[in-house]
Design a protein around this motif. Sequence first.
Motif, PDB file in Angstrom:
ATOM      1  N   GLU A  31      -1.015   4.407   9.199  1.00 43.33           N
ATOM      2  CA  GLU A  31      -0.363   5.527   8.528  1.00 43.33           C
ATOM      3  C   GLU A  31       1.089   5.646   8.993  1.00 43.33           C
ATOM      4  N   GLU A  66       1.150   4.048  -2.919  1.00 40.63           N
ATOM      5  CA  GLU A  66       0.846   5.453  -2.621  1.00 40.63           C
ATOM      6  C   GLU A  66       1.976   6.384  -3.048  1.00 40.63           C
ATOM      7  N   ARG A 103       0.835  -1.211   0.000  1.00 40.06           N
ATOM      8  CA  ARG A 103       0.000   0.000   0.000  1.00 40.06           C
ATOM      9  C   ARG A 103       0.864   1.254   0.000  1.00 40.06           C
ATOM     10  N   ARG A 104       1.903   1.246   0.818  1.00 40.71           N
ATOM     11  CA  ARG A 104       2.785   2.408   0.888  1.00 40.71           C
ATOM     12  C   ARG A 104       3.535   2.606  -0.435  1.00 40.71           C
TER      13      ARG A 104
END
Length: 987
Positions: free
Chosen positions: A357, A301, A297-298
Motif C-alpha cells: 500500500e 486504482e 495496480r496503483r
Amino acid sequence: MTVRSREEIRTDILRLGREAYGPAHTARAEALAAEAEATGDRSLLIKALDRLVSAYSFSSEGPKMLVPFSRMLRMWDERPDDFDSGDVHDLHWKFKWVNGDAIRHPDVPLASIEGLLADMRRRYRLAGHSERPVHSQEFELAWYLGDTERAERARSAMLLADRDRMADCRACEVRDLGKWEAERHRDEAAVDVWAPVLDGTSSCLHEPHYVLSYSLLPLVRLGRADRARGNHLRGYRLVRSVEALTEAVASHLEFCALTGNEPRGLEILAEQSQRWEQHGDLVMLMEWAACVALLMRRVAELGHGERPVPGPKGREWTCEALLEHARSEALAVADRFDRRNGSTVVSERVRARMDAEPLLEELPLGLGGPALRAPRVPVPPVPAAPAADPAAQLAEARRLSGAGHPAAPQAWRRAERAFASAGAEPSPGERAEIAEGAAVGLPPEPGTAELLEEAAGLYEQAGDPGGAVSARARAVLVRAAAGERDGVRARMDGLRAEAERLRADGAATDEQAVAVPLFRGRLRLALLGEEQDPAQAAADLAADLDRLAEAAGGLPAGPAVRARIADIAELRGRLAAPFDPEAALLLFTDAAEGHREAGREARAAADAVLIARLHLERGEPQAAEAAARAVHGDPERVVLLGPEDRAELPYLLGRALMEQGGSAEEAGALFLECMSLHVRAGGTGASAQMELGRSLMARERFADAATTLEDVLPNLGPEYGEAAPVQVRVWLAHCHRRLGEPKAAAEQFALAADATGDWPDRRQHAELAHEAAGALNAAGLHAEAVRAYRRAMEVWREVGDAAMVVRALRACAWALSAAEGPEAAEQVMDEALRVNEAAAAEAGEGEARDALRAELGQTHMQRARLSLERTDGLPDADVDSPEQYAVNVAASEEALGRCGAAAEVFAALGPAAERDRLGAEHMAARMELALHRFADAAGRAGRMRAAVRALPAEEAPPGLLEECDAIAEAARTGSPAPARVDGADGA
C-alpha cells in the motif's frame, strides 16, 4: 576469414576490459574466447575466458558465466602453471560471482549450489585466503532461502573474519548488510549501515547505484522525504542506461508507485521497455515484473485501468492487461525458485511487494508530467447549513458569494441539490442565482458562458434586468477568455450602455451598474495587445477607470459597492504595472485594503500576491518576501486563494529568497510546492521547475539539479521565450561539469550556443561557444575542441573583445598541443602573442590597456610553458641523445626569455600585478637553475625575497619565501633542482 596473431587477440582482450559493459561487449568477449581457443594457447584462452566471465557478470546474462568459469577451474586443476598471478587472483575472486549467479538461476539445483559453496571454502583455505567472502556467499544463500538463523550466523561469521584482498569491497558489503536490516523492518539501522555509501566515503562500479535505490522506501518510512527525493533523482540517473541494474531500476518504479508519483513511474516504464527482454537473469525479470505489477495496480486504482501503457514488444497494452501479465510473470518465476528451494519464501516476497500500500499520498519530486489524480482544491471550512433545507443552503451560498469566498460555487451547487432533495422548485430568481453562482467557479469555456447566458434569461423572467445584463457581461468576458474575438467588444459596449440606462431608470442596483463597466474594463485590458495603438488604448482605459472609480465613490458605501471600488483599484493597478509600477503598487495596496473592509478576504489575499509579484519585478526581493509570507504563513488566507494564485505564491516567495541569497533549501521546498499545485491542476509549473533546479545547484546537489533541468526542457514552449531554454542548458552544462561529465557539458553548451546564433547580442553566443570548447577539451576531444575554439575566436572578433580573442587563441593552442603536439600549438600561441601585443598597443591609456597588458603577461607565461612541452626533461636531466639535449636547452632558453618578458609586463602594471610578476620571476629562477646559471638564479632569488618581505602578510604568495631559500641553496651548492612549472589552465 583472416587468422589473427596471438598478440593481436591478447591486445583486444586487454582493450575490451576498458570498454563499457553491454550486449556489444558480451558479443565481443564471446568472439575473442572462440579466437583464443582456436590458437591452442592455454594461457591466452584463460585470459579470454576470464574476460567472458566478467562480461556475463555485468550483463543481464549472469548465469551464463557458470560454463566458462567451470572450464577455468578444470584448467587450473589440470595445469596450474598456465595461470599467471593475475589469473590466479581472478579465478578465486570470481568464485563469489559464480556462486551468486548460481543462486539466481532456478535450474541450478540447490545441492549443486551447496557444492559450489563447499568447493569455494576448500579452495580459499588451500590458497590461504580469509573465509570472509565464503561466509558472505553463505549469508546470501540463506537469505534467499528464508533461513534467517543460518543467515544471521553467516553474517556474524563474515563480520568477524579478516578482510584480505579477496573480500568484497566495503561498498558492496554495506549494500547487502543494509538491505538485510531494511527487510527486517529496521529502517534506521539500514540507513546507518548504508551511510558510508550514501555520503560518498565508499563506492565501486555499482555503488552507490544500488544503495540509492534500496534506501528510497526506508527513508520515506522514516519521514526523510527530501533525502528520498534526492536519492531517487540522483540514483535513477546512474542506473537508467546500465543493463545489469534492472533490480535498481525496479526499486525506483516501486518508489514512484508508493509515493503518489505514478506518472513518473509511467515515464520510467516507457524509457525502460528493454528490461522485458532480460530473460537471461530471471531474478531481474521477476523483480522488474513485480514492480511493474505494483505500478499498474496503483494506476488502475486511480481509475486509469484502460489507459494505454508501454509493455513487452508484440502487442498493445492497457494498464489492466499489463497488470495481469506482469503479475503472472513475476509469480511464475517465483514459483520456479520455490520449487527449487522447497519453500514458498520467494513467492511470498513477490506477493508482498506487488500488494504493498502507498506510504504517502504525494511526495513531490520537482518533475513535470501529467497528473493521474483529480486536482485537490483545498477549500476553507464553512459553517454547515442543514443539507435538506433549501432556504438555509441558499442563504449560505449568498453569504459566501458576498464575501468572495472560494467555497461559494460549491455552496450554490449544494443549494441546487437541496431543492431537488426537498422536491421544491426554486423561483426563477433563485434559479438564476444558482446558475450564475455555480458558473463563477468554472473554467473559461463556451459551456460556462452558456450557463451564464441561461442565468441572464432567468433573471429577466424574475423581473431583474440589472442581474440579467450583469450576467451577460460576465458571459462575454468568459467567451473572450476562451479565445472568442468576433463581436465581443461591441456586445460589451452595448451591455454597458444598457446598464447605464437601467441604472438611470432605477432597474439596476448600484453594484450592478458598476459591475458591467468593470467587466468591460477587464475585457479591454485583456485585448490591449490587439489594439492598433496599445499605448493610446491604455491611456483611454485608464481615464475611463478613473471616471468609474470617481462615480462609484459617490454611491452609497455598502459592502458590495466597496468591493467593486476595490476591484476597480486592482484593475487600474494591473493596467499601470508595466508603465508606472510605483503607482500600481499603491493601487494594489488600496485594493487590498478595500477588499478587506468589504469583508472579501479572499480578494485581499489575491491582492497580496499581486503586490509580492510587483515587488519582485521591481527588484525588491525583501519587500516581496514580506508580502508573500504574510499570506503563505497564514493557512486561513492561503486557502482563500484561487488555484493560479495559490500556485504562484510559493514561487514568488522562493524567488524572493533566492534573490536575497537566502535559504536555498527553503526555496527548493517552495518551488516543489508550486510545481505540485501546477501539475495537479494539469499544468507543468516549468518556471518553478527551472528555479528548483537553480536552488538545487545552490545546495551543490548537482545530480538532482541535472535530472530536474533535463525534465523541464521539453516543457519550455514559445510562451517562455528564447532565453529560458538557453538558461536551462547553461545550468545543466554546469551540473554535468561538476558531476565529472565534460562531454555532456559540452553538448549542452553547444546546444545553447546554437540557440543564440542569431541573437543580436553576439557576446552571449561567443561565451557559450567558448564554454563548449573548454568542455570538449576537458572531455579529451581535443580536435573537436580546436575547431570549437576557432569558432568562438571568430565570434569574439565580431564582438570586438580582443582580450577574449587572445584567451581563445591560448586555449586553442593547448587543445592543439594535446591533439597534434606542441610544434603546431606554438604557432597558435605565437599568434596569440601578436594579437595581444597589437591590441595592447592600440588601446591607448587606461583600464582597457592595462587589462590587455595583463593578458599579454599571461600569454608570455603560457608560451613559456608550451615551450617546455617539447622537452622530455630539463637540460640537466638524463636524456637519450645529444639532439634531444639540444632541444631541451633551446626550449628552456625560450621559456626563460618568455618568463622575463612576462615579468617586465607585470612590473609595468605596478602593485596590482605584483603577485603575477613574482610568479614569472619564480619560474625564471627555476629555469636558470636548470640551465646551470647559478649566479643569475641566486640573484633573482634574493630580489624575490626582498619583494615578498615588502608585501603585507596577507598578500604574500604562500610558500614563496621558502622557495627563494631553496633556490638560493641550490645555486650555492651547484646542484640544480628540477624546474617546477605550473600546468596550463587553458585560459
